[in-house]
Design a protein around this motif. Sequence first.
Motif, PDB file in Angstrom:
ATOM      1  N   ALA A   1     -32.256  22.710  23.325  1.00 26.09           N
ATOM      2  CA  ALA A   1     -31.701  24.042  23.580  1.00 26.09           C
ATOM      3  C   ALA A   1     -32.642  25.109  23.026  1.00 26.09           C
ATOM      4  N   SER A   2     -32.745  26.211  23.734  1.00 30.56           N
ATOM      5  CA  SER A   2     -33.621  27.293  23.303  1.00 30.56           C
ATOM      6  C   SER A   2     -33.029  28.016  22.104  1.00 30.56           C
TER       7      SER A   2
ATOM      8  N   ILE B   1     -29.041  38.214  25.522  1.00 28.45           N
ATOM      9  CA  ILE B   1     -29.779  38.221  24.251  1.00 28.45           C
ATOM     10  C   ILE B   1     -29.581  39.520  23.469  1.00 28.45           C
ATOM     11  N   LYS B   2     -29.240  40.598  24.154  1.00 29.61           N
ATOM     12  CA  LYS B   2     -28.939  41.829  23.418  1.00 29.61           C
ATOM     13  C   LYS B   2     -27.576  41.735  22.747  1.00 29.61           C
TER      14      LYS B   2
ATOM     15  N   ARG C   1     -44.144  18.669  28.137  1.00 29.15           N
ATOM     16  CA  ARG C   1     -43.999  19.855  27.308  1.00 29.15           C
ATOM     17  C   ARG C   1     -45.081  20.871  27.653  1.00 29.15           C
ATOM     18  N   GLY C   2     -44.776  22.119  27.447  1.00 25.08           N
ATOM     19  CA  GLY C   2     -45.759  23.158  27.735  1.00 25.08           C
ATOM     20  C   GLY C   2     -45.082  24.367  28.330  1.00 25.08           C
ATOM     21  N   ILE C   3     -45.584  24.807  29.451  1.00 27.73           N
ATOM     22  CA  ILE C   3     -45.106  26.045  30.042  1.00 27.73           C
ATOM     23  C   ILE C   3     -43.668  25.932  30.517  1.00 27.73           C
ATOM     24  N   MET C   4     -43.241  24.719  30.934  1.00 25.79           N
ATOM     25  CA  MET C   4     -41.852  24.549  31.375  1.00 25.79           C
ATOM     26  C   MET C   4     -40.885  24.781  30.218  1.00 25.79           C
ATOM     27  N   GLU C   5     -41.294  24.376  29.025  1.00 22.62           N
ATOM     28  CA  GLU C   5     -40.407  24.425  27.874  1.00 22.62           C
ATOM     29  C   GLU C   5     -40.154  25.850  27.394  1.00 22.62           C
ATOM     30  N   ILE C   6     -41.112  26.757  27.623  1.00 18.04           N
ATOM     31  CA  ILE C   6     -40.965  28.124  27.124  1.00 18.04           C
ATOM     32  C   ILE C   6     -40.447  29.073  28.191  1.00 18.04           C
TER      33      ILE C   6
END
Length: 366
Positions: free
Chosen positions: A261-262, A295-296, A223-228
Amino acid sequence: MHHPENDEEYKGLVVNAGVEQPSIVNPYFKRIRKRPKQLSVDEMVDGILKGNVTVLSQAVTLVESVLPEHQAKAQEVIAKCLPYAGNSIRIGISGVPGAGKSTSIDEFGCHVLDRKGGKLAVLAIDPSSERSKGSILGDKTRMEKLCVRENTFIRPSPSAGSLGGVARKTRETIILCEAAGFDTIFVETVGVGQSETACHSMVDFFLLIQVAGTGDELQGIKRGIMEISDGIVVNKCDGDNVDACHMAATHFRNALHFFPASESGWVPKVLTYSGFYGYGIKEVFDMIYEYFDFIKANGYFEHRRNEQSKYWMYESINEQLRNSFYNMPQIRDIIKIKEQEVLSGQKTSFVAAHDLLDIYSAFQKK
């Protein structure tokens, strides 16, 4: 100066006085150098809104300054520029040191200007030395093609000890750049590894640049930078390194399946490219523009901007409280005493910290 050869006893010998030596300083040189005029808040705001990059640079310098009078003036400028901000796409770019972030930005920036036009601002954060506290600010030297392009503003800034590799005032700088008419903003971070979340909280798209050989699926699962990350690209996919880059991309794709999922509903993609030769740049930005359309359409763009504003409100509160604590004269006088008590074993670190906080609270109530 007395010349003995001109005395009476040496009448037959005469020595001329000679020529007086001129001053080594040009007499016509004006010693009083006029200082540049200090712009008022309204003059600075007017220059920023007109797109004057010189005035914009001066405003960014004020934002980064630690002097209280500069900070007060900078906040006035930001407050007046805020209604004109928010009309850009913000792209954060991170990666391990040596991944080719600056070289890639050179290619990315030229591609954006050729494809979309508009104005591009690059905020490059350079690591500060823990010993000398200085920074080289050399990221701009790798952006040779972008430096000579019109409608481009490149601003290197020191990290100055900020966590996450993002300078303390980067968000305010983004507001000023948007008010100056820059519709695309790149934020290049120090590249500290797996804990870089501050940049994610101020950009719309977070791009992670990787290189082959940095780990397998297990490293990617952490977990960390990959997740975001909203997108992962493997750089230096050229020459004999092509197969290794494709293998690394496969590892990262496999690792992404283990993440939840994000919130936006977007599924991050993994691509390969070469920042040095410019291969695959179009595909990278096809992915980025597809993300913004996505996302828009579902409303997440505005939601994320609002969440970021709330996050930085709390961060500003924490920063102001920290500065208020350490700048209080009573705390400065007693903190060394508490430090010695901890070093001598008289008190634990936690007890000493509580004592200092109690003293701070008592003086705040007066």
